[in-house]
Design a protein around this motif. Structure first.
Motif, PDB file in Angstrom:
ATOM      1  N   ARG A 713       0.829  -1.460   0.015  1.00 15.08           N
ATOM      2  CA  ARG A 713       0.324  -0.105   0.322  1.00 15.08           C
ATOM      3  C   ARG A 713       0.675   0.881  -0.047  1.00 15.08           C
ATOM      4  NH1 ARG A 713      -2.819   0.615   4.300  1.00 15.08           N
ATOM      5  NH2 ARG A 713      -1.677  -1.196   5.912  1.00 15.08           N
ATOM      6  N   GLY A 714       2.285   1.445  -0.167  1.00 12.04           N
ATOM      7  CA  GLY A 714       3.227   2.776  -0.104  1.00 12.04           C
ATOM      8  C   GLY A 714       3.777   3.179   0.943  1.00 12.04           C
ATOM      9  N   ILE A 715       2.883   1.973   2.279  1.00  8.62           N
ATOM     10  CA  ILE A 715       3.750   2.113   3.818  1.00  8.62           C
ATOM     11  C   ILE A 715       5.434   1.530   4.090  1.00  8.62           C
ATOM     12  CG2 ILE A 715       2.200   3.085   6.500  1.00  8.62           C
ATOM     13  CD1 ILE A 715      -0.208   2.964   4.133  1.00  8.62           C
ATOM     14  N   GLY A 716       5.499   2.406   4.692  1.00 11.57           N
ATOM     15  CA  GLY A 716       6.674   1.393   5.167  1.00 11.57           C
ATOM     16  C   GLY A 716       7.198   1.942   6.906  1.00 11.57           C
ATOM     17  N   VAL A 717       8.306   0.888   7.576  1.00 12.09           N
ATOM     18  CA  VAL A 717       8.188   1.378   8.900  1.00 12.09           C
ATOM     19  C   VAL A 717       9.778   1.167   9.082  1.00 12.09           C
ATOM     20  CG1 VAL A 717       8.146   0.343  11.258  1.00 12.09           C
ATOM     21  CG2 VAL A 717       5.742   0.847  10.013  1.00 12.09           C
ATOM     22  N   HIS A 718      10.308   1.916   9.574  1.00 13.07           N
ATOM     23  CA  HIS A 718      11.965   1.334   9.592  1.00 13.07           C
ATOM     24  C   HIS A 718      12.694   1.891  11.158  1.00 13.07           C
ATOM     25  CE1 HIS A 718      16.406   1.976   9.476  1.00 13.07           C
ATOM     26  NE2 HIS A 718      16.281   1.652   7.794  1.00 13.07           N
ATOM     27  N   HIS A 719      12.998   0.915  11.943  1.00 10.42           N
ATOM     28  CA  HIS A 719      13.094   1.575  12.974  1.00 10.42           C
ATOM     29  C   HIS A 719      14.103   0.253  12.975  1.00 10.42           C
ATOM     30  CE1 HIS A 719      10.520  -1.805  14.855  1.00 10.42           C
ATOM     31  NE2 HIS A 719       9.745  -0.459  14.386  1.00 10.42           N
ATOM     32  N   ALA A 720      15.580   0.015  14.680  1.00 10.65           N
ATOM     33  CA  ALA A 720      15.714  -1.441  14.897  1.00 10.65           C
ATOM     34  C   ALA A 720      15.586  -2.352  15.553  1.00 10.65           C
ATOM     35  CB  ALA A 720      16.698  -0.305  15.893  1.00 10.65           C
ATOM     36  N   GLY A 721      13.957  -2.070  15.743  1.00 11.40           N
ATOM     37  CA  GLY A 721      13.265  -3.651  15.913  1.00 11.40           C
ATOM     38  C   GLY A 721      13.223  -4.431  15.143  1.00 11.40           C
ATOM     39  N   LEU A 722      12.979  -3.671  13.706  1.00 10.46           N
ATOM     40  CA  LEU A 722      12.466  -4.873  12.904  1.00 10.46           C
ATOM     41  C   LEU A 722      13.610  -5.935  12.491  1.00 10.46           C
ATOM     42  CD1 LEU A 722      11.284  -2.016  10.121  1.00 10.46           C
ATOM     43  CD2 LEU A 722      10.414  -3.708  11.360  1.00 10.46           C
ATOM     44  N   LEU A 723      13.797  -7.080  11.784  1.00 10.04           N
ATOM     45  CA  LEU A 723      14.456  -8.171  10.643  1.00 10.04           C
ATOM     46  C   LEU A 723      15.658  -6.514  10.021  1.00 10.04           C
ATOM     47  CD1 LEU A 723      12.687 -10.989  10.669  1.00 10.04           C
ATOM     48  CD2 LEU A 723      14.388 -10.293  12.035  1.00 10.04           C
ATOM     49  N   PRO A 724      16.898  -6.950  10.065  1.00 17.37           N
ATOM     50  CA  PRO A 724      18.130  -6.663   8.662  1.00 17.37           C
ATOM     51  C   PRO A 724      18.295  -6.738   7.745  1.00 17.37           C
ATOM     52  CG  PRO A 724      19.031  -7.820  10.681  1.00 17.37           C
ATOM     53  CD  PRO A 724      17.530  -8.395  11.330  1.00 17.37           C
ATOM     54  N   ILE A 725      17.071  -7.543   7.245  1.00 20.22           N
ATOM     55  CA  ILE A 725      16.395  -7.952   5.939  1.00 20.22           C
ATOM     56  C   ILE A 725      15.541  -7.160   5.436  1.00 20.22           C
ATOM     57  CG2 ILE A 725      15.227 -10.166   6.386  1.00 20.22           C
ATOM     58  CD1 ILE A 725      16.534 -10.802   3.658  1.00 20.22           C
ATOM     59  N   VAL A 726      14.311  -7.015   6.683  1.00 24.06           N
ATOM     60  CA  VAL A 726      13.482  -6.452   6.640  1.00 24.06           C
ATOM     61  C   VAL A 726      13.696  -4.566   6.572  1.00 24.06           C
ATOM     62  CG1 VAL A 726      11.630  -5.519   7.555  1.00 24.06           C
ATOM     63  CG2 VAL A 726      11.500  -8.420   7.674  1.00 24.06           C
ATOM     64  N   LYS A 727      14.835  -4.311   6.967  1.00 27.67           N
ATOM     65  CA  LYS A 727      14.871  -3.116   7.197  1.00 27.67           C
ATOM     66  C   LYS A 727      15.612  -2.941   5.597  1.00 27.67           C
ATOM     67  CE  LYS A 727      17.715  -2.007  10.812  1.00 27.67           C
ATOM     68  NZ  LYS A 727      18.399  -1.264  12.110  1.00 27.67           N
ATOM     69  N   GLU A 728      16.455  -3.427   4.814  1.00 28.22           N
ATOM     70  CA  GLU A 728      17.358  -3.204   3.853  1.00 28.22           C
ATOM     71  C   GLU A 728      16.407  -3.445   2.446  1.00 28.22           C
ATOM     72  OE1 GLU A 728      20.326  -6.236   3.236  1.00 28.22           O
ATOM     73  OE2 GLU A 728      21.409  -4.912   4.889  1.00 28.22           O
ATOM     74  N   VAL A 729      15.304  -4.346   2.586  1.00 27.31           N
ATOM     75  CA  VAL A 729      13.607  -4.150   2.119  1.00 27.31           C
ATOM     76  C   VAL A 729      13.262  -2.521   2.096  1.00 27.31           C
ATOM     77  CG1 VAL A 729      11.707  -4.822   1.288  1.00 27.31           C
ATOM     78  CG2 VAL A 729      13.473  -6.991   1.685  1.00 27.31           C
ATOM     79  N   VAL A 730      12.839  -2.803   2.957  1.00 25.93           N
ATOM     80  CA  VAL A 730      12.292  -1.349   3.052  1.00 25.93           C
ATOM     81  C   VAL A 730      13.318   0.206   3.037  1.00 25.93           C
ATOM     82  CG1 VAL A 730      11.576   0.826   4.295  1.00 25.93           C
ATOM     83  CG2 VAL A 730      10.792  -1.581   5.206  1.00 25.93           C
ATOM     84  N   GLU A 731      15.113   0.751   3.008  1.00 28.51           N
ATOM     85  CA  GLU A 731      15.037   0.921   2.227  1.00 28.51           C
ATOM     86  C   GLU A 731      14.972   1.417   0.615  1.00 28.51           C
ATOM     87  OE1 GLU A 731      17.874   0.739   6.256  1.00 28.51           O
ATOM     88  OE2 GLU A 731      18.526   0.068   3.994  1.00 28.51           O
ATOM     89  N   MET A 732      15.118   0.082   0.237  1.00 29.61           N
ATOM     90  CA  MET A 732      16.310  -0.260  -1.272  1.00 29.61           C
ATOM     91  C   MET A 732      14.620  -0.092  -2.100  1.00 29.61           C
ATOM     92  SD  MET A 732      18.158  -3.486  -1.301  1.00 29.61           S
ATOM     93  CE  MET A 732      19.559  -3.958  -0.965  1.00 29.61           C
TER      94      MET A 732
END
Length: 1274
Positions: A713-732
């Motif tokens: 839906r075009g919404i993302g979340v980014h913080h230290a509680g996320l799994l590293p691979i999930v954070k990288e997917v959000v960043e990319m």
């Protein structure tokens, strides 16, 4: 001389030549004339060699010495086809140990007149020679010690070894070790004096058996001139100007007089006198100017091999740097940008765009080999400078190191640079291509390499520090200062930072520490201008533009706020109801981040939520529950996003200063869809590729599923509680532009280079781990800098959310347009730092403290303070009116007299005891009573008491101030007109003690005292006295001893011996314990637990502690040496070790097995004992707090189950800790296992070594150790 006509008509003339005046015959042209045609030969042979021209000489030198060529031995025809196969993860197929350094033969220096007596063979001097390593002669290649550095094994080439000694840090004074100290005669011009009065010529080269036969050379006595050097080019670093640099010899006049005059008039017996032919300073300057004016032009060889020494001085003048003490140079560089392409015609790296002014300046200085400090806003293009440093390293066949404070930045830069350069990556858990010329690593890795003396440091030319403003971080800022101080001299520094107000001050500290100029450049201009707005009641109010505050916009927002409140207060029951709800909701929002920490719940029903508290139903004080809060937040975010969408201000980054807040805000937007069908397809394909590397059960983790639903839906979340691979997917995906709204914490602004169109601040208050406070201007600027995409947006928008109130105008001004946070030192002493520094021979702990940024101003002003102190001490003391007779003074005087009597009795009893007597030996430093009672006297025992003489002979320093020119030969009356000159007496007039004595003691003493006591004198600018004292005259026995030469102090009286003794005493005085009171107690703690001995030598326990970087070093070391892990299985051991690396404070209590509970209590008791021990030695530590801070047992059960093979989804249900923190802890735990494994090899504990190896293999699996998308690609 008239020509002599010979019988055959051949004319010649006679002259004198040579040093000894040999006859020389030169033929003259004949008188008879001949036909020039007849003189032509029938055939002219071609020349054997082509005629030399400057161009041919230059071509020959370049071809022979400057152009690279293949080694004929390595690349010989016999070795064709040999393959070099590198495998850096296992043992290399080809041995990679660097060859041992080659050796050269160099002559050992000795006084020429001494060599004539014992080294002459047949009237020729055969100098003694010694074979030394080339590494000793290379600048910056020697280590801290005096012994040559031998390269270590290949396996330690990158990471180093605790067995290696660190390289010598740059910026230190010249080596003080006795092996490298040149004798005085080698540096003060005495060798010139000996040569000119007839010293024998050196005829035999080093290591040769025979030399040239120069015949019987005749010496020419002459006079020589000494004058003060008036050269304007003086290096600012040579503050301690030695005699050789202050004085100069006019060799032009000397040799002109020696060769052109037929007769030399001698004075007296022909010996050279120090006062002969002394010129005035004006005459000397005239001769110097005349000599410089007639210097020939540089030859072609000089042009090829010249080093731009003069240009460096000229640049300093052009830059307008008036203060020679300043090491940071900024300004006056407009000419660089204008002439950039002429200055650097052959760039190491070309860019497809026009460079900014500050980028051109930085690249120009990099090309010159200077260190650079670049300060600019986010997205201004600082990475260009780092790229150019990489390109230079590749061009020069050296290495460059890029350090970043956060692992995410390291991974991102690896991806960005991978296609351009030969790049490797070194982090705590990843080691990719460490043999590459460009290495990217975290700053902690570089610090470890420096302390462990990794051989790769020899090859490094550039070290790039990114995000230097991170030095303000309380926990990790000290790492930057340590690394900068420890860098060797040959490494140049590139510093990239956000705009800070004291950048010149920080650069000046680095330059003064490293003793090299730092060029400061940068820009305060943003590539994309920003506008700042307030969002209140569905409207945007612009309050700041172009870095200037707009009061009208703030006033409009304030008026709207007042109007809404008035209507709410007077609008009746219909409009009155929402007001308290809105007010209470805002207050609840302020407390939400606290609730997330204190009122978390665990259980399978909510394990999928990011915060694990999404389903909580706690009520607030007025009955408003979280569901109501989510409804109000959802409507607020919906109105904001609709507003931004209409104004085309998406994508947007919304900064929330709580992980819990980010998750709740994202969950509240359940009805919003911002992506098109094509974007949904792109997101789905990307996620499928990225998560395909996970095993089946990990792909269906609640967090992974929920994040994918949000991303669609075009919404993302980014913080230290996320799994590293999930954070990288959000960043990319955000960098691709398909995520329109991103809820993030502050780490996104620091660790990810992903600008957006708009930045929104949920609030301007944050919790910093200790308290709630307002954002600092530097923090606001860092996050607001993510607004505005260069090349896409003309302007970036920054929005501050306002709910139930609007901040005061002064607070907004301070945050938005206030000056950024200054760089402040966070330097502090740690036990591991002390242990490492005790292994560095020439850098003591006190030296590290002196060179820290915190002590910069004190050290910078030290010379001024010393001069001020000298002037104050030289002033006459003021008379004080006597107030004797007042009752208080009389009473104080009586009490003081009584205390003094008791003190004297105790002191005499202590000094006469046998325990004190054994310390009162020759060389012991003592403090004596002063007869004037103004100050105590520092002294050294020259001779201890004996059965025949109960008194001690002590040399004490007198407090009277004395100039350095008031002693020795400088008191000659002939020298009074030249107070700063030094005139060397002839050998016949010098006393024997002025010669250089290489040994400490020449012979065994007989015990006879040949000086009259008390004996007074002066040396090293200080007056001293040798006297006899009783043991009751001692005030203090110091814990240090110095080496003294009792024979030359008392029997063969030598002024050199007195000077050396006085200098050693002054050295002990200057090294007094001026630095933080924590140093000595911390050293006492290390001695008590056995890490170091009484002489501060690191023991095996200390070497083990040096390996502990991830946990508290003392607790880890005691745990190992108490064998606390021996009775545990590998899974239990690694679970207990998680307490060293886990960082979250408030967690649910884990459920442990009895064996683990016992091990946990045992480790906790060890921490309490160590805390009490430190408290006993006056270290400011609370034992319980010390144990709680360094041991956190919240994940012991989780790690135990993970090591046993439990799936990740199941272990997440055992705790309320976020999934990202669990992964981070286990990854760091693998590094801890490696450290414990290295410690076990040092201890010789093979069972523990195998246990750590098994434990490391048990935890390295599945999603926890999934490879980074930045490293492997998608």
């Amino acid at each position: 001389m008239d020509p002599i006509v010979a019988a055959n008509g051949l004319s010649f003339r006679v002259g004198f030549s040579g040093h000894s005046g040999h006859l020389r015959l030169e033929p003259l042209s004949t008188d008879e004339s001949s036909n020039p045609v007849n003189s032509l030969p029938d055939f002219i042979l071609p020349p054997a060699f082509a005629r030399e021209t400057p161009e041919s000489i230059k071509e020959y030198i370049e071809d022979t010495y400057l152009l690279p060529r293949l080694d004929p031995e390595v690349f010989s025809p016999e070795k064709v086809g040999r393959q070099w196969d590198f495998d850096w993860f296992d043992n290399a197929n080809v041995p990679l140990e660097p060859s041992l350094p080659r050796t050269v033969v160099v002559p050992t220096w000795e006084l020429p007149f001494r060599s004539q007596n014992d080294g002459s063979v047949g009237g020729q001097w055969e100098p003694k020679s010694v074979q030394v390593d080339v590494s000793e002669l290379i600048v910056g290649a020697q280590e801290s010690g005096s012994l040559p550095r031998v390269a270590g094994p290949a396996k330690d080439f990158v990471r180093g070894s605790i067995n290696n000694r660190p390289f010598r840090p740059g910026g230190l004074d010249d080596s003080k070790s006795l092996e490298r100290v040149l004798p005085d005669g080698a540096s003060n011009g005495e060798w010139v004096h000996e040569l000119l009065i007839g010293g024998s010529a050196q005829a035999v080269p080093p290591s040769f058996k025979q030399g040239l036969d120069l015949g019987d050379l005749k010496a020419y006595p002459c006079s020589w001139n000494v004058y003060k050097d008036q050269s304007p080019l003086k290096s600012t670093s040579d503050e301690k100007v030695d005699l050789q640099s202050e004085l100069s010899v006019q060799f032009d006049d000397l040799f002109k007089k020696a060769w052109e005059e037929d007769v030399v008039e001698f004075e007296g017996d022909g010996q050279l006198s120090g006062s002969e032919s002394v010129k005035s300073e004006d005459e000397a300057n005239e001769v110097d100017v005349a000599r410089n004016s007639c210097e020939p032009e540089l030859s072609v060889l000089d042009e090829i091999l010249s080093v731009e020494a003069n240009s460096r001085f000229n640049e300093t003048d052009e830059d307008g740097e008036k203060n020679p003490e300043a090491w940071a140079i900024s300004g006056g560089t407009e000419w660089i940008a204008e002439n950039f392409y002429d200055l650097i015609p052959d760039k190491a790296l070309d860019y497809p765009f026009e460079l900014d002014k500050f980028q051109k300046e930085a690249i120009y200085y990099l090309e010159k080999g200077d260190s650079v400090f670049v300060a600019a806003h986010t997205s201004a293009g600082k990475t260009v400078v780092a790229e150019y440093a990489f390109a230079l390293a590749s061009k020069h066949c050296t290495r460059a190191v890029y350090t970043a404070p956060i692992k995410t930045i390291s991974n991102q830069k690896y991806r960005d640079f991978c296609g351009k350069f030969d790049v490797g990556l070194l982090t705590g858990d990843v080691s990719l291509r460490p043999e590459a010329s460009c290495l990217i690593m975290t700053t902690e890795i570089l610090r470890s390499m420096l302390y462990r003396g990794a051989d790769i440091i020899r090859d490094i030319e550039w070290v790039i520090f990114d995000e230097v403003h991170y030095v303000n971080d309380v926990e990790r800022g000290v790492v930057w200062e340590e690394v900068i101080i420890m860098l060797p001299r040959h490494i140049n520094i590139v510093l990239l930072s956000a705009t800070v107000p004291n950048k010149v001050e920080f650069a000046d500290w680095i330059g003064r520490t490293k003793q090299k100029k730092i060029r400061v450049t940068g820009t305060t201009k943003r590539p994309v201008p920003l506008e700042h707005c307030l969002f209140y009641s569905g409207e945007l109010y612009k309050i700041c533009e172009s870095e200037s505050f707009i009061p009208q916009g703030f006033k409009a927002a304030k008026d709207a706020f007042k109007k809404k409140n008035m209507s709410a207060a007077t609008g009746g029951s219909g409009s009155h109801a929402p007001a308290p709800a809105s007010h209470d909701g805002a207050r609840t929002q302020k407390q939400s981040s606290n609730w997330g920490k204190q009122k978390k719940q665990s259980g399978p029903q909510n394990s999928g939520n990011f915060s694990k508290a999404g389903g909580s139903n706690q009520n607030n004080g007025n009955g408003m529950n979280n569901w109501g809060l989510r409804r109000s937040d959802a409507s607020l975010w919906l109105s904001l996003i609709n507003k931004l969408s209409k104004k085309s201000l998406l994508p947007v980054v919304i900064f929330c200063f709580s992980k819990n807040r980010c998750d709740k805000s994202a969950d509240s937007m359940y009805g919003i869809d911002l992506t098109s069908s094509s974007e949904k397809s792109e997101i789905r394909v990307f996620c499928d590729k990225a998560f395909s590397r996970l095993k089946g059960s990990d792909r269906t983790l609640p967090q992974v599923v929920r994040v994918q639903n949000l991303l669609h839906r075009g919404i993302g979340v980014h913080h230290a509680g996320l799994l590293p691979i999930v954070k990288e997917v959000v960043e990319m995906l955000f960098c691709r532009g398909v995520i329109k709204v991103l809820f993030s914490t502050e780490t996104f602004a620091m660790g990810v280079n992903a600008p957006a169109r708009t930045v929104v601040f949920d609030t301007l208050r944050k919790f910093d781990g200790k308290e709630f406070r307002q954002l600092l201007p530097g923090e606001y600027t860092q996050m607001a800098g993510r607004a505005g995409r260069r090349g896409l947006d003309k302007i970036g928008t920054v929005i501050v959310m306002c709910r139930d109130e609007i901040l005061e105008e002064s607070d907004l001004k301070h945050v938005i347009v206030g000056s950024a946070t200054r760089l402040e030192s966070q330097f502090r002493l740690t036990y591991i730092m002390i242990l490492h520094l005790l292994r560095v021979e020439e850098l003591k702990v006190e030296d590290m403290l002196k060179r820290s940024f915190a002590e910069f101003h004190a050290q910078k002003k030290l010379p001024e303070q010393q001069q001020l102190l000298m002037r104050k001490l030289a002033q006459p003391t003021k008379t004080i009116e006597c107030i004797k007779g007042e009752p208080a003074i009389e009473e104080y005087y009586d009490m003081y007299s009584e205390a003094e009597t008791y003190y004297t009795e105790i002191l005499e009893a202590v000094m006469q005891s046998s325990a004190a007597q054994k310390f009162l030996t020759a060389g012991r430093v003592v403090v004596m009573k002063s007869q004037s009672a103004q100050d105590h006297l520092l002294g050294v025992i020259v001779k201890a008491s004996s059965s025949s003489n109960k008194q001690y002979i002590v040399l004490v320093l007198k407090p009277e101030l004395q100039t350095p020119l008031a002693s020795g030969n400088l008191q000659d009356s002939k020298n009074t007109d030249f107070p700063q000159g030094y005139f060397m007496a002839p050998k016949s007039k010098r006393a024997i003690e002025e010669d250089y004595f290489p040994g400490v003691t020449s012979r065994k003493g007989s015990g006879v005292i040949n000086i009259k006591l008390p004996h007074q004198g002066s040396a090293a600018g200080v007056r001293f006295e040798v006297r006899e004292v009783d043991n009751k005259d001692f005030l203090c026995i110091c814990n240090c001893k110095i080496k003294i030469d009792q024979v030359r102090l008392l029997e063969d009286v030598s002024s050199h011996a007195y000077s050396k003794t006085v200098q050693q005493l002054l050295g002990t005085k200057s090294n007094g314990n001026k630095y933080p009171p924590a140093l000595d107690p911390m050293e006492d703690v290390l001695k008590e637990i056995g890490c170091i001995d009484a002489d501060l030598v690191v023991q095996i326990k200390g070497r083990v502690a040096c390996e502990m970087n991830s946990g508290e070093e003392l607790i880890c070391t005691e745990c190992l040496f108490e064998n606390q892990l021996d009775d545990l299985e590998p899974e239990e051991a690694v679970a207990l070790m998680s307490a060293f690396v886990f960082q979250q404070k408030n967690t649910s209590e884990p459920s442990l097995t009895p064996k683990l509970s016992q091990a946990k209590q045992r480790l906790y008791n060890t921490a309490i004992r160590l805390g009490e021990l430190q408290g006993h030695f006056k270290v400011q530590i609370n034992p319980e707090e010390y144990a709680r801070e360094n041991l956190k047992f919240g994940l012991v059960q989780v790690v135990y189950e993970w090591a046993k093979g439990t799936p990740f989804a199941d272990i997440c249900e055992l705790t309320d800790v976020p999934e990202g923190m669990i992964v981070r802890t286990i990854v760091r735990l693998d590094e801890t296992c490696r450290e414990f494994k290295n410690a076990a090899s040092i201890m010789g504990n093979s069972a523990l070594y195998k246990k750590m190896e098994t434990a490391s293999n048990a935890i390295k699996r599945d999603i926890v150790f999934a490879a980074s998308l930045y490293v492997t690609g998608v």
